[in-house]
Design a protein around this motif. Structure first.
Motif, short mmCIF file in Angstrom:
data_model
loop_
_atom_site.label_atom_id
_atom_site.label_comp_id
_atom_site.label_asym_id
_atom_site.label_seq_id
_atom_site.Cartn_x
_atom_site.Cartn_y
_atom_site.Cartn_z
N ARG A 110 -35.04 -15.71 -8.09
CA ARG A 110 -33.96 -14.76 -8.42
C ARG A 110 -32.71 -15.45 -8.94
O ARG A 110 -32.13 -15.04 -9.95
CB ARG A 110 -33.63 -13.92 -7.18
CG ARG A 110 -32.63 -12.80 -7.46
CD ARG A 110 -32.56 -11.80 -6.33
NE ARG A 110 -31.81 -10.62 -6.73
CZ ARG A 110 -32.06 -9.38 -6.34
NH1 ARG A 110 -33.09 -9.15 -5.52
NH2 ARG A 110 -31.32 -8.37 -6.75
N VAL A 111 -32.27 -16.51 -8.29
CA VAL A 111 -31.02 -17.18 -8.68
C VAL A 111 -31.13 -17.76 -10.08
O VAL A 111 -30.26 -17.58 -10.93
CB VAL A 111 -30.66 -18.28 -7.65
CG1 VAL A 111 -29.45 -19.07 -8.15
CG2 VAL A 111 -30.35 -17.66 -6.29
N GLU A 112 -32.23 -18.47 -10.35
CA GLU A 112 -32.41 -19.10 -11.66
C GLU A 112 -32.59 -18.05 -12.75
O GLU A 112 -32.09 -18.20 -13.88
CB GLU A 112 -33.61 -20.05 -11.63
CG GLU A 112 -33.70 -20.98 -12.81
CD GLU A 112 -32.48 -21.87 -12.97
OE1 GLU A 112 -32.11 -22.14 -14.14
OE2 GLU A 112 -31.88 -22.27 -11.94
N PHE A 113 -33.30 -16.95 -12.41
CA PHE A 113 -33.48 -15.87 -13.39
C PHE A 113 -32.13 -15.27 -13.76
O PHE A 113 -31.86 -14.98 -14.94
CB PHE A 113 -34.40 -14.79 -12.84
CG PHE A 113 -34.54 -13.60 -13.75
CD1 PHE A 113 -35.41 -13.64 -14.83
CD2 PHE A 113 -33.77 -12.45 -13.56
CE1 PHE A 113 -35.52 -12.56 -15.71
CE2 PHE A 113 -33.88 -11.38 -14.42
CZ PHE A 113 -34.76 -11.42 -15.50
N GLN A 114 -31.27 -15.06 -12.77
CA GLN A 114 -29.95 -14.50 -13.05
C GLN A 114 -29.11 -15.42 -13.92
O GLN A 114 -28.35 -14.96 -14.78
CB GLN A 114 -29.23 -14.19 -11.74
CG GLN A 114 -29.80 -12.97 -11.01
CD GLN A 114 -29.11 -12.69 -9.70
OE1 GLN A 114 -28.57 -13.59 -9.07
NE2 GLN A 114 -29.15 -11.43 -9.28
#
Length: 886
Positions: A110-114
């Motif tokens: 989630r963090v890297e996708f954001q």
């Protein structure tokens, strides 16, 4: 001052220069003036999913017209721009980019996708700002807002918490629209329904006792795996005594009851329907009423889950084929009929959606809709065009609860935390450290995000600083106009009204202006697959921004789709070039001109009084059209005046006068510069770049004691001068123009070479004295010499002459060298036919009681006057035809 203008208008450099100048001067940023009512538009925020299209360009053009107009009127004017994070749409775009890289969001986390989504957002956000600036949008960029900025995000959380505390936001299991591709819930408005050819499968459900069966019909046989009942209408005689009995679900061998429910149609299929509460909204309601279990047979990717038994793991459509095959083998398939029905598709990715019973967050809409209905009914909000008011009210009065949770990673995360110890919820504006109920630190935030339209619904007040009582919010809210496309009336406009009233106690805007969709020149919707998409950047590069804005507005009206074509673009470019050439002529002719304030009314020639009168009427008409949101009509009035009256007639007449030193002193230069300068200000909101360039050139050429200001965009908008209206001058000039046109038309019809002069005799009746001084002008403009002007031709017999019957006179051209007699007979006969047809049309109106009672007296009188003129013209035409035939 001697000004040398380039021969041709080059838009690109001009546009770049003046937009930078406007920005540097700070003209787009208004100052708060408590003594004045502001004019405010909050820009519909474009999605950060790519480049702007022609729909955005039309939005920008319409809003910029209103903004520039009000700014020039002296109103504190705010146009607040922004961009929307576009949850599903942006996530789809970023996931496609990841797919090309051989990865996906789940591998990234989630963090890297954001992070990747923010990279995309920042890049496209900058591009959208640059494109709006290319369009000439005079937005206040110091207040530009993104829906995921800190202030709007705080507003979103504040609203969520308030609605939750009031019981208007709840979490519950309902049937929602599920997109397997986007892996998220969708609201009803995010689903497009299309009629597609399909089949109706008839399936036998045997009674559990073994004595017969009930046949049901379904369009989705694979969902039978989740059936928990069969339903019939209790009033259906075919199923008398069957309610309460049980049947065995084929393939799954599960006994299920037969229930009676009034919602079952007596006409559909056999009258008996399968009840699948986990995958149909109507079935879900039946299950709620009859306390039936709910079985979900689908995974999030629309493959079959463990509840589908032996079909687990199969894709939904593969499972359909397998189920139908097995039903046939079991002898339970009665028949298959072709059947066309409506199927929902995800608006973003076009995947067929699945109705699924799911636990989601919802907003109760009825309590919010009631004040929004009242606001429109009471006239606090006016919708243009008015026909959309009924559509709005119908939707609002039948509104359903709004599913606001989305199973995405890009967007406003739902501000709810779940406690693993006490299982209670903490709903908070700020991120909590511990559970509000038991103090445990073992809390996890809801993984879902809010529907993009949730934050968009707050746009008019969140952009101005709400929930804080900022100076901007106090002064600029409520806003004046919400201008947007009619296709998002429910998505966005209705929700803004509801949330604005709920959050602030006031309507968010007083007027809703809905424009139509842009279609190609054949009236077809633009799409990449059709290959008919026109890129606004390409059009601006080729034709210029002003030309594109002009073209987009041509032929538009509120709520109606419009066609755009390269022909319209070329017309816009031609208009800009016409203005350029007219201004070059005026400036090159100016050695010295009295300041505007020294208009010598006693020295004005007829054509001077005429053009000033026409200018005043045009200013009045444009102002009225703008007040009524008739933007295309306002543009048309300016175009007709500048091209059809000022350039085509006044400038040509002025050229004749300027050849005479005596005439040159009698005001033509003053009138030329005055009318041109006023007209440029009148046109500026529509075509901002070329008008600024021309105005600045004109400003340098005009006398230094002309108080002009630094830019046309902050110069005052013209006001009509009632003292300048001169009906008599208009009457005489209309006659002179008609005379010249008639001679020109005759020359064109008979293909008279430009070098050849024709003889013309004008019989002007009561206008003879007024027209006679313009004999030389008529000769020059019509290429006719000699021109003789007399009151009437009396009984003089005319042979071999072309006679043109005018509104108030005649033009006679001897036909020795230019006319074919037989062709002339046909022309007059055709005119006679047209006049008779017009007389018939006018008389049908004037003999119509309904028209006479309902039409305003001025209109009725005008029709009567027109009938008298046409009848008189018909008599003269018939006389002329008789003369030619003898």
């Amino acid at each position: 001052m001697e000004i040398e203008m380039p021969k041709a208008y080059e838009p690109k450099e001009v546009e770049k220069k003046w937009y930078a100048y406007w920005l540097q001067k700070g003209y787009f940023t208004p100052k708060i003036d408590p003594q004045k009512k502001p004019f405010v538009i909050i820009m519909p925020p474009p999605n950060i999913t790519g480049e702007l299209h022609l729909g955005h360009a039309l939005t920008a053009a319409l809003e910029d017209i209103m903004i520039r107009w009000h700014r020039m009127k002296g109103d504190p004017t705010l146009w607040l721009p922004g961009a929307d994070h576009a949850g599903i749409a942006t996530q789809v775009v970023v996931e496609r980019l990841l797919q090309k890289e051989g990865t996906d969001r789940h591998k990234l986390g989630r963090v890297e996708f954001q992070k990747r989504a923010w990279e995309w957002a920042n890049k496209t956000h900058r591009r959208i700002i640059e494109q709006h600036q290319r369009l000439g949008a005079s937005c206040d960029w110091t207040r530009e807002t993104f829906t995921l900025d800190e202030k709007p995000s705080r507003a979103v959380r504040t609203v969520f918490v308030r609605l939750y505390d009031k019981g208007l936001i709840y979490r519950g299991e309902r049937i929602i629209n599920w997109c397997p591709r986007c892996a998220t819930a969708l609201s009803d408005l995010e689903v497009d329904h299309q009629d597609v050819p399909g089949s109706l499968w008839y399936i036998r459900y045997p009674f559990a006792e073994g004595d017969g069966y009930v046949t049901v019909a379904t369009t989705r046989p694979e969902t039978m795996l989740g059936d928990t009942a069969v339903a019939v209408n209790p009033n259906d005689e075919r199923f008398k005594g069957m309610v309460g009995r049980k049947v065995v679900l084929p393939l799954m061998k599960r006994p299920i009851p037969i229930v009676g429910d009034d919602i079952v149609s007596l006409e559909f299929g056999t009258g008996a329907v399968k009840v699948t509460p986990g995958h149909d909204p109507v079935d879900f309601e039946i299950a709620q009423r009859h306390k039936l279990p709910i079985i979900n047979i689908l995974n999030s990717n629309a493959s079959m889950n463990e509840n589908a038994g032996p079909y687990a793991g199969l894709d939904r459509f593969a499972a359909r084929d397998a189920v139908v095959k097995d039903l046939e083998m079991e002898g339970a398939l009665v028949k298959i009929e072709p059947y066309s029905h409506s199927i929902g598709h995800c608006q973003r990715c076009r995947t067929i959606v699945e109705p699924i019973a799911s636990r989601q967050w919802f907003v109760k809409m009825e309590p919010l809709a009631a004040p929004a209905i009242k606001a429109v009914n009471d006239g606090q909000i006016k919708i243009i065009p008015s026909r959309f008011t009924k559509i709005y009210l119908n939707w609002m009065e039948n509104i359903r609860d709004w599913c606001i949770s989305r199973q995405l990673w890009w967007g406003h995360r739902i501000p709810v935390w779940y406690c693993r110890d006490c299982e209670e919820l903490t709903v908070s504006i700020e991120d909590p450290k511990v559970c509000r109920h038991c103090g445990s630190s073992k809390i996890e935030q809801d993984p879902d995000v809010l529907d993009t339209w949730f934050s968009s619904a707050l746009w008019p007040h969140s952009t101005l600083g709400w929930p804080d009582k900022t100076e901007d919010f106090r002064y600029y809210y409520p806003t004046a106009v919400m201008e947007t496309a009619y296709d998002i009336l429910f998505f966005w406009v209705a929700r803004m009204i509801m949330m604005g009233l709920e959050d602030t106690g006031n309507v968010p805007f007083s007027t809703v202006y809905l424009h139509g969709l842009i279609r190609d020149e054949k009236g077809e919707k633009m799409s990449k697959t059709r290959g008919n998409v026109l890129n606004p950047l390409d059009l601006m590069d080729k034709f210029g921004t002003d030309a594109m804005r002009f073209a987009l507005l041509t032929g538009t009206s509120a709520g109606n789709d419009s066609k755009v074509s390269t022909d319209k673009m070329e017309a816009g470019r031609n208009f800009a070039n016409k203005l350029w050439n007219a201004t070059r002529f005026v400036i090159s002719s100016m050695e010295s001109a009295p300041p505007f304030g020294e208009m010598q009314w006693d020295k004005l020639a007829l054509e001077d009084r005429w053009i000033l009168s026409r200018l005043s009427r045009t200013v009045s008409g444009v102002s009225s059209a703008l007040e009524d949101f008739q933007f295309e009509e306002a543009q048309r009035l300016i175009y007709d005046f500048l091209w059809g009256e000022f350039c085509d007639w006044y400038i040509e007449l002025a050229k004749i006068r300027l050849r005479s030193e005596k005439e040159k002193k009698l005001m033509p230069l003053t009138i030329l510069s005055y009318v041109l300068e006023t007209s440029l200000r009148l046109l500026h909101p529509f075509m901002p770049f070329v008008t600024e360039e021309l105005w600045q050139n004109l400003k340098r050429a005009i006398s230094e004691n002309w108080e002009s200001g630094d830019s046309i965009m902050v110069a005052p908008y013209p006001e009509a001068d009632k003292e300048a209206v001169d009906s008599e001058a208009e009457h005489v000039m209309a006659a002179i123009i008609e005379i010249v046109r008639s001679i020109r038309n005759a020359r064109a019809e008979y293909k008279v070479p430009q070098s050849q002069w024709v003889d013309a005799r004008v019989y002007a009746n009561k206008l003879t004295e007024a027209i006679t001084p313009y004999k030389a002008a008529i000769e020059t403009l019509a290429r006719a010499k000699p021109v003789t002007i007399q009151r009437t031709r009396g009984e003089t017999e005319i042979k071999n002459a072309l006679v043109m019957v005018l509104s108030e006179g005649e033009v006679v051209i001897p036909m020795e060298s230019m006319v074919d007699v037989e062709a002339e007979k046909q022309r007059i006969a055709k005119e006679i036919q047209q006049n008779r047809a017009e007389i018939g049309r006018l008389e049908s109106h004037l003999y119509d009681r309904l028209f006479l009672t309902k039409a305003p007296p001025a209109i009725v009188n005008k029709q009567r006057e027109r009938l008298a003129v046409v009848k008189d013209k018909l008599v003269r035409l018939e006389q002329e035809l008789a003369r030619i035939q003898t």
